[in-house]
Design a protein around this motif. Structure first.
Motif, PDB file in Angstrom:
ATOM      1  N   LEU A  44      30.446 -27.409  92.024  1.00 33.09           N
ATOM      2  CA  LEU A  44      30.749 -28.060  93.287  1.00 33.09           C
ATOM      3  C   LEU A  44      29.672 -29.093  93.585  1.00 33.09           C
ATOM      4  CD1 LEU A  44      31.716 -24.881  95.375  1.00 33.09           C
ATOM      5  CD2 LEU A  44      33.307 -26.623  94.539  1.00 33.09           C
ATOM      6  N   THR A  45      29.917 -29.935  94.576  1.00 29.17           N
ATOM      7  CA  THR A  45      28.988 -31.008  94.910  1.00 29.17           C
ATOM      8  C   THR A  45      28.618 -30.939  96.387  1.00 29.17           C
ATOM      9  OG1 THR A  45      29.961 -32.436  93.220  1.00 29.17           O
ATOM     10  CG2 THR A  45      28.619 -33.510  94.902  1.00 29.17           C
ATOM     11  N   LEU A  46      27.333 -31.109  96.675  1.00 28.21           N
ATOM     12  CA  LEU A  46      26.836 -31.171  98.051  1.00 28.21           C
ATOM     13  C   LEU A  46      26.505 -32.616  98.387  1.00 28.21           C
ATOM     14  CD1 LEU A  46      25.759 -29.842 100.662  1.00 28.21           C
ATOM     15  CD2 LEU A  46      23.560 -29.581  99.505  1.00 28.21           C
ATOM     16  N   HIS A  47      27.123 -33.131  99.448  1.00 33.17           N
ATOM     17  CA  HIS A  47      26.881 -34.520  99.847  1.00 33.17           C
ATOM     18  C   HIS A  47      25.926 -34.642 101.034  1.00 33.17           C
ATOM     19  CE1 HIS A  47      29.597 -36.591  97.144  1.00 33.17           C
ATOM     20  NE2 HIS A  47      30.549 -35.706  97.417  1.00 33.17           N
ATOM     21  N   HIS A  48      25.758 -33.574 101.804  1.00 37.63           N
ATOM     22  CA  HIS A  48      24.937 -33.658 103.018  1.00 37.63           C
ATOM     23  C   HIS A  48      23.865 -32.584 102.979  1.00 37.63           C
ATOM     24  CE1 HIS A  48      27.845 -36.531 104.547  1.00 37.63           C
ATOM     25  NE2 HIS A  48      28.809 -35.674 104.290  1.00 37.63           N
ATOM     26  N   PHE A  49      22.855 -32.817 102.148  1.00 34.38           N
ATOM     27  CA  PHE A  49      21.806 -31.831 101.959  1.00 34.38           C
ATOM     28  C   PHE A  49      21.067 -31.552 103.266  1.00 34.38           C
ATOM     29  CE2 PHE A  49      17.699 -30.145 100.708  1.00 34.38           C
ATOM     30  CZ  PHE A  49      18.037 -29.277  99.667  1.00 34.38           C
ATOM     31  N   GLY A  50      20.994 -32.540 104.135  1.00 36.93           N
ATOM     32  CA  GLY A  50      20.269 -32.383 105.383  1.00 36.93           C
ATOM     33  C   GLY A  50      20.969 -31.519 106.410  1.00 36.93           C
ATOM     34  N   SER A  51      22.216 -31.123 106.154  1.00 35.98           N
ATOM     35  CA  SER A  51      22.980 -30.317 107.108  1.00 35.98           C
ATOM     36  C   SER A  51      22.895 -28.844 106.731  1.00 35.98           C
ATOM     37  CB  SER A  51      24.448 -30.765 107.123  1.00 35.98           C
ATOM     38  OG  SER A  51      25.255 -29.795 107.786  1.00 35.98           O
ATOM     39  N   LEU A  52      22.310 -28.026 107.611  1.00 32.88           N
ATOM     40  CA  LEU A  52      22.231 -26.592 107.373  1.00 32.88           C
ATOM     41  C   LEU A  52      23.623 -25.990 107.255  1.00 32.88           C
ATOM     42  CD1 LEU A  52      20.777 -23.867 107.194  1.00 32.88           C
ATOM     43  CD2 LEU A  52      20.567 -23.890 109.692  1.00 32.88           C
ATOM     44  N   HIS A  53      24.520 -26.397 108.129  1.00 34.68           N
ATOM     45  CA  HIS A  53      25.892 -25.904 108.093  1.00 34.68           C
ATOM     46  C   HIS A  53      26.540 -26.181 106.738  1.00 34.68           C
ATOM     47  CE1 HIS A  53      30.032 -25.095 109.354  1.00 34.68           C
ATOM     48  NE2 HIS A  53      30.355 -26.283 108.892  1.00 34.68           N
ATOM     49  N   GLU A  54      26.397 -27.415 106.246  1.00 32.64           N
ATOM     50  CA  GLU A  54      27.020 -27.770 104.968  1.00 32.64           C
ATOM     51  C   GLU A  54      26.401 -26.998 103.813  1.00 32.64           C
ATOM     52  OE1 GLU A  54      29.700 -29.529 104.439  1.00 32.64           O
ATOM     53  OE2 GLU A  54      29.915 -29.848 106.594  1.00 32.64           O
ATOM     54  N   ARG A  55      25.091 -26.751 103.864  1.00 33.26           N
ATOM     55  CA  ARG A  55      24.450 -26.012 102.778  1.00 33.26           C
ATOM     56  C   ARG A  55      24.917 -24.552 102.759  1.00 33.26           C
ATOM     57  NH1 ARG A  55      19.911 -28.096 105.002  1.00 33.26           N
ATOM     58  NH2 ARG A  55      18.918 -26.048 105.220  1.00 33.26           N
ATOM     59  N   ILE A  56      25.062 -23.957 103.939  1.00 33.37           N
ATOM     60  CA  ILE A  56      25.555 -22.578 103.998  1.00 33.37           C
ATOM     61  C   ILE A  56      26.990 -22.502 103.494  1.00 33.37           C
ATOM     62  CG2 ILE A  56      26.211 -20.698 105.547  1.00 33.37           C
ATOM     63  CD1 ILE A  56      23.775 -21.402 107.263  1.00 33.37           C
ATOM     64  N   MET A  57      27.828 -23.432 103.927  1.00 31.26           N
ATOM     65  CA  MET A  57      29.224 -23.412 103.496  1.00 31.26           C
ATOM     66  C   MET A  57      29.336 -23.661 101.999  1.00 31.26           C
ATOM     67  SD  MET A  57      30.715 -22.476 106.152  1.00 31.26           S
ATOM     68  CE  MET A  57      32.393 -22.549 105.507  1.00 31.26           C
ATOM     69  N   LEU A  58      28.489 -24.542 101.459  1.00 31.62           N
ATOM     70  CA  LEU A  58      28.489 -24.751 100.009  1.00 31.62           C
ATOM     71  C   LEU A  58      28.069 -23.472  99.303  1.00 31.62           C
ATOM     72  CD1 LEU A  58      28.689 -26.736  97.549  1.00 31.62           C
ATOM     73  CD2 LEU A  58      26.207 -26.926  97.747  1.00 31.62           C
ATOM     74  N   GLY A  59      27.051 -22.796  99.823  1.00 36.03           N
ATOM     75  CA  GLY A  59      26.606 -21.550  99.227  1.00 36.03           C
ATOM     76  C   GLY A  59      27.724 -20.515  99.185  1.00 36.03           C
ATOM     77  N   LYS A  60      28.500 -20.439 100.258  1.00 34.06           N
ATOM     78  CA  LYS A  60      29.624 -19.504 100.292  1.00 34.06           C
ATOM     79  C   LYS A  60      30.683 -19.881  99.262  1.00 34.06           C
ATOM     80  CE  LYS A  60      31.168 -17.798 104.110  1.00 34.06           C
ATOM     81  NZ  LYS A  60      31.734 -17.588 105.466  1.00 34.06           N
ATOM     82  N   ARG A  61      30.948 -21.184  99.121  1.00 30.70           N
ATOM     83  CA  ARG A  61      31.952 -21.613  98.142  1.00 30.70           C
ATOM     84  C   ARG A  61      31.449 -21.384  96.717  1.00 30.70           C
ATOM     85  NH1 ARG A  61      32.691 -25.683 102.182  1.00 30.70           N
ATOM     86  NH2 ARG A  61      31.256 -27.113 101.126  1.00 30.70           N
ATOM     87  N   LEU A  62      30.150 -21.617  96.486  1.00 34.65           N
ATOM     88  CA  LEU A  62      29.590 -21.356  95.161  1.00 34.65           C
ATOM     89  C   LEU A  62      29.670 -19.870  94.822  1.00 34.65           C
ATOM     90  CD1 LEU A  62      26.420 -23.643  95.255  1.00 34.65           C
ATOM     91  CD2 LEU A  62      28.394 -23.930  93.737  1.00 34.65           C
ATOM     92  N   TYR A  63      29.413 -19.029  95.818  1.00 32.86           N
ATOM     93  CA  TYR A  63      29.512 -17.588  95.596  1.00 32.86           C
ATOM     94  C   TYR A  63      30.935 -17.213  95.198  1.00 32.86           C
ATOM     95  CZ  TYR A  63      29.906 -12.612  96.536  1.00 32.86           C
ATOM     96  OH  TYR A  63      30.165 -11.275  96.412  1.00 32.86           O
ATOM     97  N   ARG A  64      31.904 -17.743  95.927  1.00 32.10           N
ATOM     98  CA  ARG A  64      33.294 -17.418  95.602  1.00 32.10           C
ATOM     99  C   ARG A  64      33.668 -17.959  94.228  1.00 32.10           C
ATOM    100  NH1 ARG A  64      37.629 -15.189  97.405  1.00 32.10           N
ATOM    101  NH2 ARG A  64      36.589 -14.514  99.303  1.00 32.10           N
ATOM    102  N   LEU A  65      33.223 -19.164  93.909  1.00 27.13           N
ATOM    103  CA  LEU A  65      33.519 -19.740  92.592  1.00 27.13           C
ATOM    104  C   LEU A  65      32.989 -18.848  91.479  1.00 27.13           C
ATOM    105  CD1 LEU A  65      34.504 -22.105  90.812  1.00 27.13           C
ATOM    106  CD2 LEU A  65      32.265 -23.182  91.178  1.00 27.13           C
ATOM    107  N   LEU A  66      31.820 -18.268  91.697  1.00 25.57           N
ATOM    108  CA  LEU A  66      31.166 -17.465  90.667  1.00 25.57           C
ATOM    109  C   LEU A  66      31.755 -16.063  90.569  1.00 25.57           C
ATOM    110  CD1 LEU A  66      28.884 -17.904  88.626  1.00 25.57           C
ATOM    111  CD2 LEU A  66      27.263 -17.077  90.344  1.00 25.57           C
ATOM    112  N   PHE A  67      32.144 -15.477  91.694  1.00 21.78           N
ATOM    113  CA  PHE A  67      32.514 -14.056  91.707  1.00 21.78           C
ATOM    114  C   PHE A  67      33.988 -13.767  91.966  1.00 21.78           C
ATOM    115  CE2 PHE A  67      27.941 -13.777  92.116  1.00 21.78           C
ATOM    116  CZ  PHE A  67      27.639 -12.637  91.380  1.00 21.78           C
ATOM    117  N   GLN A  68      34.808 -14.805  92.224  1.00 17.29           N
ATOM    118  CA  GLN A  68      36.209 -14.539  92.554  1.00 17.29           C
ATOM    119  C   GLN A  68      37.030 -14.098  91.340  1.00 17.29           C
ATOM    120  OE1 GLN A  68      37.947 -18.192  94.026  1.00 17.29           O
ATOM    121  NE2 GLN A  68      37.485 -19.330  92.168  1.00 17.29           N
TER     122      GLN A  68
END
Length: 385
Positions: A238-262
């Motif tokens: 996946l790709t993160l475009h807004h590194f400065g956004s805490l919200h976006e980093r958390i949501m990316l982390g959740k999507r990465l987790y699902r990508l890895l473990f789903q």
């Protein structure tokens, strides 16, 4: 203090999360901590051991990345350890990119040093926060008793004390993994994202904007595919475009987790690749047909186009992607800044499972990025707007 972007809850809180909510509400009140010397001798020795082990393994990106994987092999129920391993691999690749063929031409030495410091500090901070938690969990398992009352002595957030206590009782692997994502990204917010040096030297620079436009912030998960015998792993990510956004980093982390473990089968492939390919920091680890950790170029020769569709052109030499040990010297970090990011229980909104399916197709986007970077390196300036 900072505030998370309000995230709408999509479903009522489960009984498990309601328990977490009530425990967090109690933690919002001031909590007094007794002196460490008042602890038992056994607890004091355990804390000293955890600090010593964490310091030794936090030497560089390679040692900390390996430590995550080693821990996951022993305790596969702690999913974040493997997610942390894979994301930390990407951090190492980003570090060595700064000494590789492209960014050594796009950025001057001063900027490369600043960018490396930014990447290394974040990688170091997360490990020195996450790994003590893992060691305390391992010791709790060994002694068969809850030792998480020691977390505050390791400067771990009260949020994670609640989560680990809940995990000890309910063994909710998803809850623990997402809580660790929330914790680590929140932990970085004041120490990295809001750091005045990085704000001025990294986030406000043209090069960081260029990175964002070029989608360099790809998180890649290699795995054994059809071309593994040719030295080319398959990729999802996946790709993160807004590194400065805490919200976006958390949501990316959740999507990465699902990508890895789903998908259990996909997880096994990524895990098998990770075990079979020790992390060196070089992108040769996953594509040795495109990258090499030895510079094959002749000094003084003109830099020319080598890629077409993630394949080398006929007669082209491989792209230089050095091992971390040859790219950067180890850094002696100052102590981590004190302070707890946790202030309000509503952060648990992020613990909700969206149940979305993540596909993670990234090859075309990644190949396009590499070719754009090659063009930028050829021009020796940012040519994308």
């Amino acid at each position: 203090m900072f505030f998370l972007k309000k995230k709408k809850t999509t479903q009522p809180l489960s009984e498990n999360m309601l328990e977490v909510k009530e425990a967090l509400k109690r933690m919002e009140q001031s909590v007094s901590l007794s002196e460490e010397l008042s602890l038992s001798k056994q607890d004091q020795q355990l804390l000293q051991y955890i600090r010593r082990q964490t310091y030794q393994l936090n030497r560089d990106n390679v040692t900390r990345t390996k430590a995550y994987l080693d821990f996951y092999c022993l305790y596969p129920e702690v999913h974040w350890a493997f997610l942390g391993h894979m994301v930390s691999r990407n951090g190492g690749w980003n570090m060595t990119d700064l000494r590789g063929d492209f960014f050594s031409r796009i950025l001057n030495e001063e900027k490369r040093q600043v960018f490396f410091t930014f990447l290394e500090r974040g990688n170091w901070l997360i490990f020195q926060d996450a790994y003590p938690q893992f060691l305390l969990f391992a010791e709790s398992e060994r002694q068969k008793r809850n030792l998480f009352y020691l977390l505050p002595y390791l400067n771990i957030s009260l949020f994670m004390e609640v989560i680990w206590n809940q995990y000890w009782r309910k063994r909710d692997r998803y809850l623990l993994a997402i809580a660790l994502i929330i914790n680590e990204q929140s932990y970085l917010e004041q120490r990295i994202i809001q750091n005045s040096l990085f704000k001025e030297k990294v986030f406000h620079t043209l090069e960081f904007v260029l990175q964002d436009v070029l989608s360099v912030n790809h998180i890649l998960f290699p795995y054994e595919g059809e071309r593994e015998s040719e030295g080319k792993a398959s990729l999802v990510g996946l790709t993160l475009h807004h590194f400065g956004s805490l919200h976006e980093r958390i949501m990316l982390g959740k999507r990465l987790y699902r990508l890895l473990f789903q998908d259990e089968n996909q997880l096994k492939k990524v895990f098998r690749w990770a075990v079979d390919h020790p992390h060196t920091g070089s992108r040769k680890d996953y594509w040795k047909d495109v990258f090499n950790d030895v510079d094959e170029g002749v000094p003084g020769t003109r830099f020319t186009r080598r890629l077409k569709g993630c394949q080398l052109r006929n007669g082209a030499i491989r792209l230089y992607s050095p091992r971390l040990e040859y790219a950067w010297k180890n850094v002696e970090h100052p102590e981590a800044e004190l302070g707890d990011w946790f202030h309000h229980w509503n952060v648990i909104d992020y613990l909700q499972d969206e149940n979305e399916s993540i596909h993670g197709e990234i090859i075309d986007e990644y190949c396009e990025t590499i070719e754009k970077l090659e063009l930028a390196a050829l021009a020796k300036k940012a040519i994308f707007h």
